[in-house]
Design an enzyme around this catalytic site. Sequence first.
Site, short mmCIF file in Angstrom:
data_model
loop_
_atom_site.label_atom_id
_atom_site.label_comp_id
_atom_site.label_asym_id
_atom_site.label_seq_id
_atom_site.Cartn_x
_atom_site.Cartn_y
_atom_site.Cartn_z
NE ARG A 21 -1.28 2.52 2.64
CZ ARG A 21 -1.01 3.86 3.35
NH1 ARG A 21 -0.81 4.81 2.43
NH2 ARG A 21 -0.54 3.99 4.55
CD GLU A 22 3.36 5.37 2.84
OE1 GLU A 22 2.61 5.49 3.62
OE2 GLU A 22 3.74 6.35 2.03
CG HIS A 82 36.42 -1.20 16.01
ND1 HIS A 82 35.20 -1.06 16.07
CD2 HIS A 82 37.17 0.02 16.46
CE1 HIS A 82 34.99 0.45 16.49
NE2 HIS A 82 36.16 0.89 16.66
CG HIS A 89 5.62 9.48 5.63
ND1 HIS A 89 5.97 8.96 4.46
CD2 HIS A 89 4.56 8.99 5.89
CE1 HIS A 89 5.07 8.42 4.02
NE2 HIS A 89 3.74 8.51 4.65
CG HIS A 139 1.64 5.69 8.35
ND1 HIS A 139 1.68 4.90 7.92
CD2 HIS A 139 2.20 6.82 7.71
CE1 HIS A 139 1.80 4.95 6.38
NE2 HIS A 139 2.37 6.30 6.60
NE ARG A 185 -5.91 3.04 10.43
CZ ARG A 185 -4.98 3.51 9.33
NH1 ARG A 185 -3.93 3.03 9.57
NH2 ARG A 185 -5.70 4.08 8.37
CG HIS A 234 -4.86 2.70 3.76
ND1 HIS A 234 -4.56 4.01 2.85
CD2 HIS A 234 -4.42 3.19 4.94
CE1 HIS A 234 -4.38 4.98 3.58
NE2 HIS A 234 -4.15 4.21 4.97
C1 HCA Z 1 -1.00 9.23 2.68
C2 HCA Z 1 -1.76 8.45 3.81
C3 HCA Z 1 -0.71 7.90 4.92
C4 HCA Z 1 -1.96 7.08 5.58
C5 HCA Z 1 -1.30 6.74 6.82
C6 HCA Z 1 -2.45 5.88 7.97
C7 HCA Z 1 -0.32 8.96 5.66
O1 HCA Z 1 -0.56 10.40 3.11
O2 HCA Z 1 -0.43 8.72 1.67
O3 HCA Z 1 -3.41 5.28 7.24
O4 HCA Z 1 -2.34 6.08 9.04
O5 HCA Z 1 0.99 8.89 5.63
O6 HCA Z 1 -0.89 9.81 6.20
O7 HCA Z 1 -0.03 6.99 4.67
CU CU Z 2 1.97 7.25 4.85
#
Ligand code: HCA
Ligand code: CU
Length: 380
Positions: free
Chosen positions: A12-13, A290, A195, A193, A132, A72
Amino acid sequence: VSKFQLIESTLREGEQFASAFFDTETKIEIAKALDDFGVDYIELTSPAASEQSRSDCEAICKLGLKAKILTHIRCHMDDARLAVSTGVDGVDVVIGTSQFLRQYSHGKDMNYIAQSAVEVIEFVKSHGIEIRFSSEDSFRSDLVDLLNIYRTVDKIGVNRVGIADTVGCANPRQVYELVRTLKSVVSCDIECHFHNDTGCAIANAYTALEAGANLIDVSVLGIGERNGITSLGGLMARMIAADRDYVLSKYKLHKLRDLENLVADAVQVNIPFNNPITGFCAFTHKAGIHAKAILANPSTYEILNPADFGLTRYIHFANRLTGWNAIKSRVDQLNLHLTDAQCKDVTAKIKKLGDVRSLNIDDVDSIIREFHADVTSTPT
Ligand code: HCA
Ligand code: CU
């Protein structure tokens, strides 16, 4: 740190990664490999994204994997209807709650968000599958708005609520605070989640677990939008250092490298040189100091044991930083016999050449062999 579960989002991501294109066969191969690795959930692209995405989602649901299959979707009834028709075990719903997203993306106010969330959640729940609810861009959302919406959805009875650092702006301390606060407001599980825009994705995931979150979103190699999210391998490295028994009991870590190679091939990238665990030099020790200690006891300079991942450590001896212990171990590997004093002498020769140019293993081996021939042919 509490026991945690993985929501694996490579399909997905990861599909949002710049060079990703997964055909049906590749998706199935990746899903099976993730399942075999032991992830708890596999998250798939929304069936509303495209016709192929929908049929691939159905196909993966039919594989009968141990992992639960999620899709999702946006917080929208059309998406929800499509999602429940695919045969998934659960639906991850997301809607933007920050001022940015409300203004420049969907344009809805918090009342509308709450209303549609309730409708979608009740609909999905009526199909007897997991649900969720997550807020996109949680860290730039108004805290009062956020807690209100989470409280509302928790009351209806979602399985989990999610926090998403969509833009990668959060730092560990902010994560700790938000998860703690959220935990005092909801009774359901908390998923996070992160980034990786500012390089905090693994640290933030760990901190979220410390603060009481139960589930972390990951992808193989961290692939996702922009520079991606918390990587599966990176989180495994962090967590095995924290709770080795739990991680080893749950995940087949010796399959990590194959899994990463599979995904790297599919999206045409190399494994980063500095990747946790599988980077080419992740278990390479170079300086003489080392190498000496590693030879005596690897834990001196290793927090991770390469054997846990089916890998081996490497002592880099072909360089001017080397020491006689490393060279002695190479001498042993070559099945030659030199005294410690002789090893020190040959090490001096190796360092001398190493000062002039970069060495390779063959250079070192021939210096050792020549030296060995000399000392064994000269009568003493
Ligand atoms: C995106 C959506 C998501 C969703 C994360 C989640 C994000 O912007 O593509 O479902 O909790 O980073 O917000 O990946
Ligand atoms: Cu994301």
